[in-house]
Enzyme design. Sequence first.
Site, PDB file in Angstrom:
ATOM      1  N   ASN A 178       0.838  -1.329   0.110  1.00  0.00           N
ATOM      2  CA  ASN A 178       0.011   0.072  -0.017  1.00  0.00           C
ATOM      3  C   ASN A 178       0.903   1.381   0.036  1.00  0.00           C
ATOM      4  OD1 ASN A 178      -1.821   2.079   0.551  1.00  0.00           O
ATOM      5  ND2 ASN A 178      -2.265   1.381   2.694  1.00  0.00           N
ATOM      6  N   TRP A 179       0.930   1.866  -1.134  1.00  0.00           N
ATOM      7  CA  TRP A 179       1.924   3.157  -1.319  1.00  0.00           C
ATOM      8  C   TRP A 179       1.173   4.309  -0.654  1.00  0.00           C
ATOM      9  CZ3 TRP A 179       3.771   2.728  -7.055  1.00  0.00           C
ATOM     10  CH2 TRP A 179       4.566   1.609  -7.175  1.00  0.00           C
ATOM     11  N   LYS A 180      -0.046   4.140  -0.124  1.00  0.00           N
ATOM     12  CA  LYS A 180      -0.522   5.408   0.296  1.00  0.00           C
ATOM     13  C   LYS A 180      -0.606   6.798  -0.525  1.00  0.00           C
ATOM     14  CE  LYS A 180      -0.175   3.127   4.797  1.00  0.00           C
ATOM     15  NZ  LYS A 180      -0.303   3.427   6.282  1.00  0.00           N
ATOM     16  N   GLU A 207      -7.193   4.243   7.697  1.00  0.00           N
ATOM     17  CA  GLU A 207      -6.981   5.787   7.475  1.00  0.00           C
ATOM     18  C   GLU A 207      -8.268   6.249   6.796  1.00  0.00           C
ATOM     19  OE1 GLU A 207      -3.331   5.306   5.561  1.00  0.00           O
ATOM     20  OE2 GLU A 207      -2.194   4.741   7.396  1.00  0.00           O
ATOM     21  N   GLY A 242       1.853   2.049  10.909  1.00  0.00           N
ATOM     22  CA  GLY A 242       2.994   3.418  10.850  1.00  0.00           C
ATOM     23  C   GLY A 242       3.638   3.697  12.103  1.00  0.00           C
ATOM     24  N   SER A 247       3.209  -2.300  10.452  1.00  0.00           N
ATOM     25  CA  SER A 247       4.511  -2.246  10.538  1.00  0.00           C
ATOM     26  C   SER A 247       5.141  -3.690  10.372  1.00  0.00           C
ATOM     27  CB  SER A 247       4.935  -1.941  12.010  1.00  0.00           C
ATOM     28  OG  SER A 247       4.544  -0.332  12.286  1.00  0.00           O
ATOM     29  N   HIS A 267      -9.954   0.763   4.673  1.00  0.00           N
ATOM     30  CA  HIS A 267      -8.465   0.876   5.392  1.00  0.00           C
ATOM     31  C   HIS A 267      -8.920   1.881   6.567  1.00  0.00           C
ATOM     32  CE1 HIS A 267      -4.450   2.408   6.257  1.00  0.00           C
ATOM     33  NE2 HIS A 267      -3.682   1.216   5.744  1.00  0.00           N
ATOM     34  N   GLU A 279      -5.661  -5.365  10.390  1.00  0.00           N
ATOM     35  CA  GLU A 279      -4.692  -4.256  10.511  1.00  0.00           C
ATOM     36  C   GLU A 279      -4.849  -3.621  12.015  1.00  0.00           C
ATOM     37  OE1 GLU A 279      -2.540  -2.672   6.934  1.00  0.00           O
ATOM     38  OE2 GLU A 279      -4.364  -1.861   6.800  1.00  0.00           O
ATOM     39  N   GLY A 311       2.809  -1.227   4.376  1.00  0.00           N
ATOM     40  CA  GLY A 311       2.718   0.190   4.043  1.00  0.00           C
ATOM     41  C   GLY A 311       4.209   0.873   3.796  1.00  0.00           C
ATOM     42  N   GLY A 312       4.648   1.379   4.641  1.00  0.00           N
ATOM     43  CA  GLY A 312       5.970   2.079   4.515  1.00  0.00           C
ATOM     44  C   GLY A 312       6.879   1.242   3.723  1.00  0.00           C
TER      45      GLY A 312
HETATM   46  P1  PGA Z   1       2.480   0.362   7.726  1.00  0.00           P
HETATM   47  O1  PGA Z   1       1.147   0.476   6.989  1.00  0.00           O
HETATM   48  O2  PGA Z   1       3.176  -1.035   6.932  1.00  0.00           O
HETATM   49  O3  PGA Z   1       3.393   1.478   7.440  1.00  0.00           O
HETATM   50  O4  PGA Z   1       2.387   0.078   9.130  1.00  0.00           O
HETATM   51  C1  PGA Z   1       0.225  -0.572   6.712  1.00  0.00           C
HETATM   52  C2  PGA Z   1      -1.241  -0.163   6.102  1.00  0.00           C
HETATM   53  O5  PGA Z   1      -1.449   0.891   6.363  1.00  0.00           O
HETATM   54  O6  PGA Z   1      -1.636  -0.825   5.403  1.00  0.00           O
END
Ligand code: PGA
Length: 249
Positions: free
Chosen positions: A9-11, A97, A173, A212, A95, A167, A233-234
């Site tokens: 997930n590149w957000k 977010e 994050g 994470s 998600h 998640e 994500g990151g």
């Molecule tokens: P993260 O994000 O790996 O940066 O914790 C995961 C996600 O939001 O899908």
Amino acid sequence: MRRRLLLGNWKMFKGPTDSRALAKALAEKFGAGSKPDTVVVFPPALSLSTVHEALGSTIALGAQNVHWEKEGAFTGENSAVHAADAGATYVLVGHSERRTYFGETDETANRRVKAVLAAGLTPVLCVGETLAERDANTTEDVVKRQMLGGLGGLDAQAAARLVIAYEPVWAIGTGRVATPEQAQAVHTYIRQQLRLAYGTLADNLSIVYGGSVKADNAASLMSQNDIDGALVGGASLDANVFFAIGQAF
Ligand code: PGA
């Protein structure tokens, strides 16, 4: 079919120019080496077509969100049909977010899941509790509510195409990953809920963990029975790091 999935997930990172470079680097890496059953990247909507072009066939493409209508006067939105047209075969739904910053509810997640399925794509429904909810011992209640709400009205045939992402919000994050045992416990619970709703089909559905995930914790998470992959994500924004996570599978 229960598959090993590596999802990135590149957000809201990587516009078309940077997306192309990352997609090319990923195609090269994953094209050469062994990889999980399925690798999917979710770039920002503006980069979907570019990434589709640059990826080739080794890696699949996903959208981070879609509206539930096929088209219409919904300024700023993207439909599942349009995501498919841009080359996407997966869509993230609900998600945390989206839930926290954009008012996504279980009800709107449900409408999106249905629209994604209707467009012939695979929805990845994201569920997970906040730290306060975990501390209050309500993790299972929260996850159950999000599952029942998000999947309401789906029959087994539709459900056969689902992917669930667990998640925990406190792990996204933050660098604070759930322990393999904590994650496995919730994945087991999710599979039980899926079994109640859809019977033995539940054993064929992939439930991935997100929050994470890094190269050094991926192997221990993946060693758990009910963890079928990762939503990263990151650590998905660097081709070498994302590839290393895939190798850890
Ligand atoms: P993260 O994000 O790996 O940066 O914790 C995961 C996600 O939001 O899908």
